[in-house]
Design a protein around this motif. Sequence first.
Motif, PDB file in Angstrom:
ATOM      1  N   UNK A   1       0.844  -1.167   0.000  1.00  0.00           N
ATOM      2  CA  UNK A   1       0.000   0.000   0.000  1.00  0.00           C
ATOM      3  C   UNK A   1       0.892   1.234   0.000  1.00  0.00           C
ATOM      4  N   UNK A   2       0.643   2.122  -0.922  1.00  0.00           N
ATOM      5  CA  UNK A   2       1.465   3.316  -1.043  1.00  0.00           C
ATOM      6  C   UNK A   2       0.867   4.460  -0.236  1.00  0.00           C
ATOM      7  N   UNK A   3       1.705   5.212   0.431  1.00  0.00           N
ATOM      8  CA  UNK A   3       1.261   6.392   1.160  1.00  0.00           C
ATOM      9  C   UNK A   3       0.547   6.060   2.458  1.00  0.00           C
ATOM     10  N   UNK A   4       0.045   7.101   3.078  1.00  0.00           N
ATOM     11  CA  UNK A   4      -0.668   6.981   4.345  1.00  0.00           C
ATOM     12  C   UNK A   4      -2.161   6.806   4.063  1.00  0.00           C
ATOM     13  N   UNK A   5      -2.769   5.687   4.465  1.00  0.00           N
ATOM     14  CA  UNK A   5      -4.193   5.482   4.185  1.00  0.00           C
ATOM     15  C   UNK A   5      -5.108   6.468   4.912  1.00  0.00           C
ATOM     16  N   UNK A   6      -4.597   7.158   5.919  1.00  0.00           N
ATOM     17  CA  UNK A   6      -5.425   8.121   6.658  1.00  0.00           C
ATOM     18  C   UNK A   6      -5.515   9.476   5.964  1.00  0.00           C
ATOM     19  N   UNK A   7      -4.843   9.626   4.840  1.00  0.00           N
ATOM     20  CA  UNK A   7      -4.971  10.860   4.079  1.00  0.00           C
ATOM     21  C   UNK A   7      -5.768  10.635   2.802  1.00  0.00           C
ATOM     22  N   UNK A   8      -6.248   9.422   2.603  1.00  0.00           N
ATOM     23  CA  UNK A   8      -7.029   9.106   1.408  1.00  0.00           C
ATOM     24  C   UNK A   8      -8.472   9.559   1.529  1.00  0.00           C
ATOM     25  N   UNK A  10     -11.391   7.888   1.193  1.00  0.00           N
ATOM     26  CA  UNK A  10     -12.326   7.115   2.021  1.00  0.00           C
ATOM     27  C   UNK A  10     -12.212   7.427   3.513  1.00  0.00           C
ATOM     28  N   UNK A  11     -10.987   7.598   4.010  1.00  0.00           N
ATOM     29  CA  UNK A  11     -10.799   7.907   5.432  1.00  0.00           C
ATOM     30  C   UNK A  11     -11.292   9.318   5.750  1.00  0.00           C
ATOM     31  N   UNK A  12     -11.017  10.266   4.876  1.00  0.00           N
ATOM     32  CA  UNK A  12     -11.477  11.642   5.080  1.00  0.00           C
ATOM     33  C   UNK A  12     -13.000  11.692   5.056  1.00  0.00           C
ATOM     34  N   UNK A  13     -13.625  10.919   4.166  1.00  0.00           N
ATOM     35  CA  UNK A  13     -15.083  10.844   4.092  1.00  0.00           C
ATOM     36  C   UNK A  13     -15.666  10.249   5.380  1.00  0.00           C
ATOM     37  N   UNK A  14     -15.033   9.193   5.901  1.00  0.00           N
ATOM     38  CA  UNK A  14     -15.486   8.572   7.148  1.00  0.00           C
ATOM     39  C   UNK A  14     -15.370   9.551   8.315  1.00  0.00           C
ATOM     40  N   UNK A  15     -14.274  10.281   8.386  1.00  0.00           N
ATOM     41  CA  UNK A  15     -14.075  11.271   9.446  1.00  0.00           C
ATOM     42  C   UNK A  15     -15.126  12.382   9.357  1.00  0.00           C
ATOM     43  N   UNK A  55      -6.268  -5.839  14.618  1.00  0.00           N
ATOM     44  CA  UNK A  55      -7.114  -6.377  13.564  1.00  0.00           C
ATOM     45  C   UNK A  55      -8.331  -5.555  13.210  1.00  0.00           C
ATOM     46  N   UNK A  56      -8.478  -4.362  13.768  1.00  0.00           N
ATOM     47  CA  UNK A  56      -9.611  -3.501  13.438  1.00  0.00           C
ATOM     48  C   UNK A  56      -9.503  -2.976  12.023  1.00  0.00           C
ATOM     49  N   UNK A  57     -10.645  -2.673  11.425  1.00  0.00           N
ATOM     50  CA  UNK A  57     -10.686  -2.170  10.055  1.00  0.00           C
ATOM     51  C   UNK A  57     -10.642  -0.644  10.054  1.00  0.00           C
ATOM     52  N   UNK A  58      -9.730  -0.094   9.279  1.00  0.00           N
ATOM     53  CA  UNK A  58      -9.530   1.357   9.204  1.00  0.00           C
ATOM     54  C   UNK A  58     -10.766   2.081   8.701  1.00  0.00           C
ATOM     55  N   UNK A  59     -11.469   1.511   7.730  1.00  0.00           N
ATOM     56  CA  UNK A  59     -12.552   2.215   7.057  1.00  0.00           C
ATOM     57  C   UNK A  59     -13.949   1.701   7.401  1.00  0.00           C
ATOM     58  N   UNK A  60     -14.074   0.862   8.402  1.00  0.00           N
ATOM     59  CA  UNK A  60     -15.374   0.315   8.774  1.00  0.00           C
ATOM     60  C   UNK A  60     -16.119   1.311   9.665  1.00  0.00           C
TER      61      UNK A  60
END
Length: 91
Positions: A1-8, A10-15, A55-60
């Motif tokens: 996985x490239x880059x930080x998934x917390x700046x993508x 889907x994560x911004x939308x969830x936040x 084991x938690x899901x980042x985008x759930x």
Amino acid sequence: MAGNPRTGRPYIRLTAWLRSQRLPCWLCGHNIDYGLDARHPLSFTLDHEQPLSRGGDLLDPANARAAHRRCNSAKGNRTPARQPQRASRRW
């Protein structure tokens, strides 16, 4: 996985979705001031009930919770013990 998934996106939308609900902190139960600067200890952060390191899901969305930055930091990667529910009547 490239880059930080917390700046993508889907994560911004969830936040943004979680922030729009204006929920209290799930750890301490107090209200969150959503207008505070992100660096403030009582500002909003997205916390994961099941930590990602366990084991938690980042985008759930079912794993996402609103928390104060201070409460989230104090919790670390532990899963907090659930508080027993109070009865609605005195028995």
